[in-house]
Motif scaffolding. Structure first.
Motif, PDB file in Angstrom:
ATOM      1  N   THR A 140       0.878  -1.168   0.000  1.00 30.91           N
ATOM      2  CA  THR A 140       0.000   0.000   0.000  1.00 30.91           C
ATOM      3  C   THR A 140       0.915   1.218   0.000  1.00 30.91           C
ATOM      4  OG1 THR A 140      -1.642  -1.191   1.321  1.00 30.91           O
ATOM      5  CG2 THR A 140      -1.866   1.201   1.184  1.00 30.91           C
ATOM      6  N   VAL A 141       0.893   1.980  -1.089  1.00 22.64           N
ATOM      7  CA  VAL A 141       1.882   3.045  -1.256  1.00 22.64           C
ATOM      8  C   VAL A 141       1.252   4.426  -1.079  1.00 22.64           C
ATOM      9  CG1 VAL A 141       3.287   1.617  -2.775  1.00 22.64           C
ATOM     10  CG2 VAL A 141       1.570   3.106  -3.771  1.00 22.64           C
ATOM     11  N   ASP A 142       1.985   5.309  -0.398  1.00 21.12           N
ATOM     12  CA  ASP A 142       1.597   6.712  -0.203  1.00 21.12           C
ATOM     13  C   ASP A 142       0.120   6.836   0.169  1.00 21.12           C
ATOM     14  OD1 ASP A 142       4.189   7.491  -0.859  1.00 21.12           O
ATOM     15  OD2 ASP A 142       3.739   7.557  -2.983  1.00 21.12           O
ATOM     16  N   GLN A 143      -0.272   6.050   1.149  1.00 18.33           N
ATOM     17  CA  GLN A 143      -1.683   5.947   1.518  1.00 18.33           C
ATOM     18  C   GLN A 143      -2.262   7.280   1.989  1.00 18.33           C
ATOM     19  OE1 GLN A 143      -2.448   2.621   4.040  1.00 18.33           O
ATOM     20  NE2 GLN A 143      -4.378   3.417   4.797  1.00 18.33           N
ATOM     21  N   ASP A 144      -1.552   7.976   2.857  1.00 17.43           N
ATOM     22  CA  ASP A 144      -2.056   9.264   3.351  1.00 17.43           C
ATOM     23  C   ASP A 144      -2.249  10.255   2.205  1.00 17.43           C
ATOM     24  OD1 ASP A 144      -2.024   8.271   5.906  1.00 17.43           O
ATOM     25  OD2 ASP A 144      -0.160   9.259   6.493  1.00 17.43           O
ATOM     26  N   TRP A 145      -1.302  10.273   1.276  1.00 12.26           N
ATOM     27  CA  TRP A 145      -1.373  11.206   0.144  1.00 12.26           C
ATOM     28  C   TRP A 145      -2.599  10.930  -0.719  1.00 12.26           C
ATOM     29  CZ3 TRP A 145      -1.201  10.685  -5.212  1.00 12.26           C
ATOM     30  CH2 TRP A 145      -1.013  11.871  -5.933  1.00 12.26           C
ATOM     31  N   HIS A 146      -2.879   9.634  -0.961  1.00 10.92           N
ATOM     32  CA  HIS A 146      -3.997   9.270  -1.826  1.00 10.92           C
ATOM     33  C   HIS A 146      -5.351   9.590  -1.196  1.00 10.92           C
ATOM     34  CE1 HIS A 146      -2.006   7.381  -5.223  1.00 10.92           C
ATOM     35  NE2 HIS A 146      -1.192   6.753  -4.387  1.00 10.92           N
ATOM     36  N   ILE A 147      -5.434   9.503   0.121  1.00 16.75           N
ATOM     37  CA  ILE A 147      -6.739   9.671   0.772  1.00 16.75           C
ATOM     38  C   ILE A 147      -6.979  11.108   1.249  1.00 16.75           C
ATOM     39  CG2 ILE A 147      -6.157   9.188   3.192  1.00 16.75           C
ATOM     40  CD1 ILE A 147      -8.566   7.213   3.148  1.00 16.75           C
ATOM     41  N   SER A 148      -5.944  11.919   1.281  1.00 20.46           N
ATOM     42  CA  SER A 148      -6.078  13.290   1.781  1.00 20.46           C
ATOM     43  C   SER A 148      -6.736  14.202   0.756  1.00 20.46           C
ATOM     44  CB  SER A 148      -4.700  13.861   2.145  1.00 20.46           C
ATOM     45  OG  SER A 148      -4.127  13.162   3.220  1.00 20.46           O
ATOM     46  N   PRO A 149      -7.549  15.165   1.217  1.00 22.44           N
ATOM     47  CA  PRO A 149      -8.141  16.146   0.302  1.00 22.44           C
ATOM     48  C   PRO A 149      -7.097  17.161  -0.149  1.00 22.44           C
ATOM     49  CG  PRO A 149      -8.685  16.691   2.560  1.00 22.44           C
ATOM     50  CD  PRO A 149      -7.960  15.376   2.616  1.00 22.44           C
ATOM     51  N   ALA A 150      -7.441  17.935  -1.162  1.00 18.15           N
ATOM     52  CA  ALA A 150      -6.501  18.926  -1.686  1.00 18.15           C
ATOM     53  C   ALA A 150      -6.203  20.019  -0.669  1.00 18.15           C
ATOM     54  CB  ALA A 150      -7.054  19.537  -2.969  1.00 18.15           C
ATOM     55  N   THR A 151      -7.085  20.184   0.295  1.00 21.56           N
ATOM     56  CA  THR A 151      -6.949  21.289   1.252  1.00 21.56           C
ATOM     57  C   THR A 151      -6.134  20.935   2.496  1.00 21.56           C
ATOM     58  OG1 THR A 151      -9.064  20.633   2.220  1.00 21.56           O
ATOM     59  CG2 THR A 151      -9.100  22.352   0.521  1.00 21.56           C
ATOM     60  N   GLY A 152      -5.733  19.680   2.636  1.00 19.46           N
ATOM     61  CA  GLY A 152      -5.007  19.303   3.839  1.00 19.46           C
ATOM     62  C   GLY A 152      -4.469  17.889   3.764  1.00 19.46           C
ATOM     63  N   THR A 153      -3.868  17.446   4.854  1.00 21.10           N
ATOM     64  CA  THR A 153      -3.267  16.116   4.905  1.00 21.10           C
ATOM     65  C   THR A 153      -3.874  15.317   6.052  1.00 21.10           C
ATOM     66  OG1 THR A 153      -1.165  16.955   4.035  1.00 21.10           O
ATOM     67  CG2 THR A 153      -1.127  14.822   5.142  1.00 21.10           C
ATOM     68  N   LEU A 154      -4.318  14.117   5.734  1.00 17.89           N
ATOM     69  CA  LEU A 154      -4.825  13.193   6.739  1.00 17.89           C
ATOM     70  C   LEU A 154      -3.754  12.149   7.047  1.00 17.89           C
ATOM     71  CD1 LEU A 154      -8.448  12.564   5.401  1.00 17.89           C
ATOM     72  CD2 LEU A 154      -7.707  14.207   7.128  1.00 17.89           C
ATOM     73  N   SER A 155      -3.750  11.667   8.268  1.00 17.04           N
ATOM     74  CA  SER A 155      -2.749  10.688   8.668  1.00 17.04           C
ATOM     75  C   SER A 155      -3.413   9.463   9.280  1.00 17.04           C
ATOM     76  CB  SER A 155      -1.775  11.302   9.677  1.00 17.04           C
ATOM     77  OG  SER A 155      -0.945  10.307  10.257  1.00 17.04           O
ATOM     78  N   LYS A 156      -3.045   8.300   8.779  1.00 19.22           N
ATOM     79  CA  LYS A 156      -3.560   7.056   9.340  1.00 19.22           C
ATOM     80  C   LYS A 156      -3.086   6.887  10.782  1.00 19.22           C
ATOM     81  CE  LYS A 156      -1.378   3.381   8.092  1.00 19.22           C
ATOM     82  NZ  LYS A 156      -0.863   2.236   7.310  1.00 19.22           N
ATOM     83  N   HIS A 157      -1.830   7.222  11.049  1.00 19.31           N
ATOM     84  CA  HIS A 157      -1.262   7.024  12.372  1.00 19.31           C
ATOM     85  C   HIS A 157      -1.858   7.977  13.409  1.00 19.31           C
ATOM     86  CE1 HIS A 157       1.602   4.164  10.788  1.00 19.31           C
ATOM     87  NE2 HIS A 157       1.986   5.036   9.875  1.00 19.31           N
ATOM     88  N   SER A 158      -2.405   9.095  12.939  1.00 16.91           N
ATOM     89  CA  SER A 158      -3.052  10.038  13.850  1.00 16.91           C
ATOM     90  C   SER A 158      -4.523   9.725  14.053  1.00 16.91           C
ATOM     91  CB  SER A 158      -2.906  11.472  13.324  1.00 16.91           C
ATOM     92  OG  SER A 158      -1.548  11.846  13.240  1.00 16.91           O
ATOM     93  N   GLY A 159      -5.006   8.690  13.373  1.00 20.03           N
ATOM     94  CA  GLY A 159      -6.402   8.301  13.516  1.00 20.03           C
ATOM     95  C   GLY A 159      -7.365   9.170  12.740  1.00 20.03           C
ATOM     96  N   ASP A 160      -6.861   9.863  11.696  1.00 21.27           N
ATOM     97  CA  ASP A 160      -7.736  10.735  10.903  1.00 21.27           C
ATOM     98  C   ASP A 160      -8.721   9.940  10.050  1.00 21.27           C
ATOM     99  OD1 ASP A 160      -6.462  12.934  11.941  1.00 21.27           O
ATOM    100  OD2 ASP A 160      -5.024  13.093  10.301  1.00 21.27           O
ATOM    101  N   TYR A 161      -8.402   8.702   9.774  1.00 18.86           N
ATOM    102  CA  TYR A 161      -9.311   7.842   9.011  1.00 18.86           C
ATOM    103  C   TYR A 161      -9.058   6.392   9.413  1.00 18.86           C
ATOM    104  CZ  TYR A 161      -5.228   7.066   5.978  1.00 18.86           C
ATOM    105  OH  TYR A 161      -3.972   6.757   5.495  1.00 18.86           O
ATOM    106  N   HIS A 162     -10.023   5.543   9.094  1.00 18.91           N
ATOM    107  CA  HIS A 162      -9.935   4.136   9.494  1.00 18.91           C
ATOM    108  C   HIS A 162      -9.342   3.308   8.364  1.00 18.91           C
ATOM    109  CE1 HIS A 162     -10.819   0.262  11.198  1.00 18.91           C
ATOM    110  NE2 HIS A 162     -11.589  -0.069  10.174  1.00 18.91           N
ATOM    111  N   TRP A 163      -8.302   2.551   8.692  1.00 22.83           N
ATOM    112  CA  TRP A 163      -7.707   1.620   7.736  1.00 22.83           C
ATOM    113  C   TRP A 163      -7.943   0.208   8.270  1.00 22.83           C
ATOM    114  CZ3 TRP A 163      -6.544   0.455   3.159  1.00 22.83           C
ATOM    115  CH2 TRP A 163      -5.574  -0.488   2.821  1.00 22.83           C
ATOM    116  N   PRO A 164      -8.795  -0.586   7.599  1.00 21.71           N
ATOM    117  CA  PRO A 164      -9.212  -1.888   8.152  1.00 21.71           C
ATOM    118  C   PRO A 164      -8.085  -2.898   8.334  1.00 21.71           C
ATOM    119  CG  PRO A 164      -9.969  -1.637   5.887  1.00 21.71           C
ATOM    120  CD  PRO A 164      -9.450  -0.302   6.308  1.00 21.71           C
ATOM    121  N   LEU A 165      -6.957  -2.683   7.662  1.00 12.94           N
ATOM    122  CA  LEU A 165      -5.854  -3.638   7.759  1.00 12.94           C
ATOM    123  C   LEU A 165      -4.741  -3.156   8.681  1.00 12.94           C
ATOM    124  CD1 LEU A 165      -5.591  -4.763   4.026  1.00 12.94           C
ATOM    125  CD2 LEU A 165      -6.776  -5.894   5.895  1.00 12.94           C
TER     126      LEU A 165
END
Length: 233
Positions: free
Chosen positions: A69-94
């Protein structure tokens, strides 16, 4: 007489062949690995070996496929900001099945790489004092597909045959334990914080040695046994 002797030889050869085929079939049908309740309390299912395994021998019959799974945060983040999986900004089932890319040999796939390993790799539990499985890097093979130009390249993972071998001789019926790494536990909250790490056992041994020396006057392993260390009434 010659015909009778020849028939006897043919019959013997047929029986030997049948026995060999049956033996090979029995060997191929042997349950090498199975899932059952883990010996670790409240850990759910664990992976066990159904046969004795010699040190450095393969566990199971084949290795696992590995999926990057490559550059996951970059792919899921909106153009206006950055989301982080490690910060709990979104749920990653794996999340519980992410491997460090360098351990699999995949750290050059992108700037940020995590890896999911299916099959055997996702099944064993971790017990730092009982580790008996050594996990290896995956093998790269793109099957002749150019990763930049072939439309079929995205249909497969080029990383495969991620094998696991025995760290030492393992008896049949034993549970298999792999090394999750300390961060797998320390990065999680709740009861995971109570799981003893490898360093915890080193501290426990130091305590037992000091305790034993206080009771019996020595920290020799031969003297640190239960009947010598029991405190009387």
């Amino acid at each position: 007489m010659l015909i009778s002797q020849r028939l006897t030889e043919v019959a013997a050869a047929t029986i030997a062949l049948s026995s060999a085929v049956t033996s090979a079939a029995d060997e191929s049908n042997t349950c090498l690995l199975y899932l059952a309740e883990s010996t670790i309390p409240n850990a759910g299912l664990g992976m066990f070996t159904g046969v004795p395994v010699k040190e450095d021998h393969l566990l199971g019959r084949v290795g696992d496929a590995a999926f990057a799974t490559v550059d996951q945060d970059w792919h899921i983040s909106p153009a206006t900001g950055t989301l982080s999986k490690h910060s709990g900004d979104y749920h990653w089932p794996l999340t519980n099945y992410d491997w460090n890319a360098p351990d699999i040999g995949m750290d050059d796939e992108a700037e940020d790489v995590s890896v999911t390993v299916t099959g055997f790799g996702a099944a064993p539990n971790c017990h730092f004092s009982l580790l008996n499985v050594d996990e290896h890097a995956a093998t790269y093979d793109a099957a002749g597909l150019d990763r930049y130009t072939s439309p079929g390249a995205g249909a497969i993972t080029p990383w495969w045959n991620r094998t696991s071998t025995a760290l030492r001789d393992i008896a049949a019926g034993s549970e298999l334990y792999v090394d999750y790494g300390p961060s797998w536990f320390t990065s999680r909250e709740g009861h995971f914080q109570l799981v003893p790490l490898a360093s915890s056992y080193e501290k426990a041994l130091e305590f037992l040695k000091a305790y034993g020396k206080m009771l019996v006057g020595t920290d020799s392993p031969d003297d640190l046994v239960e009947d010598k260390m029991m405190i009387g009434d």
